[in-house]
Structure formats: structure tokens, C-alpha cells
Motif scaffolding. Sequence first.
Motif, mmCIF file in Angstrom:
data_model
loop_
_atom_site.group_PDB
_atom_site.id
_atom_site.type_symbol
_atom_site.label_atom_id
_atom_site.label_comp_id
_atom_site.label_asym_id
_atom_site.label_seq_id
_atom_site.Cartn_x
_atom_site.Cartn_y
_atom_site.Cartn_z
ATOM 1 N N VAL A 2 0.735 -1.218 0.404
ATOM 2 C CA VAL A 2 -0.198 -0.013 0.290
ATOM 3 C C VAL A 2 0.926 1.126 -0.076
ATOM 4 N N LYS B 133 -0.149 -7.907 -4.625
ATOM 5 C CA LYS B 133 -1.401 -6.654 -5.007
ATOM 6 C C LYS B 133 -1.024 -5.665 -4.268
ATOM 7 N N GLY C 45 -1.947 -1.345 -3.126
ATOM 8 C CA GLY C 45 -3.169 -0.509 -3.214
ATOM 9 C C GLY C 45 -2.217 0.881 -2.728
ATOM 10 N N HIS C 46 -3.201 2.126 -2.793
ATOM 11 C CA HIS C 46 -3.041 3.672 -2.967
ATOM 12 C C HIS C 46 -4.457 4.092 -1.913
ATOM 13 N N LYS D 78 -7.711 3.307 -2.705
ATOM 14 C CA LYS D 78 -8.434 2.617 -3.619
ATOM 15 C C LYS D 78 -7.009 0.920 -2.890
ATOM 16 N N LEU D 79 -8.386 0.427 -2.492
ATOM 17 C CA LEU D 79 -7.221 -0.880 -1.879
ATOM 18 C C LEU D 79 -7.546 -2.573 -2.039
ATOM 19 N N PRO D 80 -6.692 -3.132 -2.565
ATOM 20 C CA PRO D 80 -7.229 -4.875 -3.050
ATOM 21 C C PRO D 80 -8.417 -5.256 -1.831
ATOM 22 N N ILE E 211 -8.310 -7.772 0.594
ATOM 23 C CA ILE E 211 -6.255 -6.933 1.551
ATOM 24 C C ILE E 211 -6.352 -7.616 2.476
#
Length: 208
Positions: A74, A95, A97-98, A116-118, A121
Motif C-alpha cells: 500500500v 497486489k 493499493g494506493h 483504492k485498496l485490493p 486485503i
Amino acid sequence: MSLTVIDHPLVQHKLALIRDERTGSKDFRELITEVTMLMAFEAMRDLELEETTVKTPVETARVKVLSGKKLALVAILRAGLIMVDGILKLVPAAKVGHIGTYRNPESKLPVRYYAKLPQDIKDRRVFVLDPMLATGGSAVDAIAEVKKLGASQIKLLNIIAAPEGVARVQAAHPDVEIVVAALDSHLNDHAYIVPGLGDAGDRIYGTK
Ligand code: PRP
Ligand code: URA
């Protein structure tokens, strides 16, 4: 409440170049990538392994491969973005995320403008990435966002941290291990890390 300072000679040498005000954006970005990869090497030391076999050209070998939870990275925007690529080279299946935050210049409080996260998660080990841990406001906010989605195995990777930021994260998220390349002296009146490296985002992207 754990804090790991990676004092490996290669990390410390590259950190000296990163801090140097004469280092331009291109070299700064490359050095951050390299230090991040070295830090990830240590931060991922406890990843789980399982035994299996592969056939070499000579014989069957007992080998170990990664098992357990998959990973999520992240990045705290903007500066954290620069730490993603190096780790993705090591763990390409992670993966990403931001979380977008900037510090209000007056209050120094983080202002969130994006997340915006997987979706899965909560089933992943999470590495939150940001070169700088100053007051700790941005990291505390980002970790809270990650936890909201159920993630429980979280590490925070910073290149340089201030004691104030470490204390703040440890108070808010005592379960999160913090991994840094340097623990600096203190924050100045503008909440910049001393001696630090200046404004990470500006130095990465050449915006000042
Ligand atoms: C910097 C840095 C961290 C934050 C640390 O970002 O990249 O995200 O400050 O400060 P804190 O611990 O006091 O919250 P900045 O707000 O400058 O945004 P930018 O990365 O978009 O330049
Ligand atoms: N953000 C930075 O980029 N540098 C600091 O020293 C503090 C916050």
C-alpha cells in the motif's frame, strides 16, 4: 511494539547519498528503489515457506517455496509510490493499493484525497510504504484505512523516521511493526525530519 532499524552497510551508504542535497531526482529515485529492495529483504524475513520438490537436471531436490498469505503493498501517495516498483520486482504477485494524502501545510494534519485498496486485503500480509514518517499522521491514517477492510498483518516501511512519528504509530497501532533505514533526531518547526532528506515528494518528482 516493534521498530527495526536496518543498519546494513549497503543501506547506510545509499542513505548517505539519498540525504545529500546535491543528489538529483534521477539518482534519488534509483537510490530509494534500491534501499527499498534491501529493506524488503529484511522486512520479509518472516514470510512462511513450505517444502516441495523440483526435478533438477541431476536429481529431485527438496526445496522451499513461499506459502501462507499473499502480499499487498500500500503506497501512500505521492512519495510512497516510488517504493512500489522495487518490491514488485521481488514479489511480482503482490497486489498494490494506493492511499492519497498530503499534509496541510498549516495544521500538518493529513488530508486524504484518494483510497483504492485490493478487495481481498484482509487475507493478505500488508506492507504500507512511505519514505518519510514525520509526525506519523499520514501513516496512522493509512493504516487505519487498511485495518477498516479487515487486514491484520501489517508492516510499515519508511526510509527515514522521526521519533515523534514512531511514537504516534506505536500508540495508535501497537500491532504494526515499523521497519526503517534510519531513526533521525527530531522534527523541526515545520514538522520536517531533522536531518532527514527534505521533501521526499518534491525530490522524487522535481516539483520544487
Ligand atoms: C510526506 C511524506 C509522508 C508525509 C509524512 O508527504 O511522503 O506521506 O509527508 O508526514 P507525516 O508523518 O507528518 O504525516 P506529503 O504530505 O509531503 O505529500 P506528497 O508525498 O504528496 O508530497
Ligand atoms: N515529509 C517529507 O517529505 N519530509 C519530511 O521531512 C517530513 C514530511
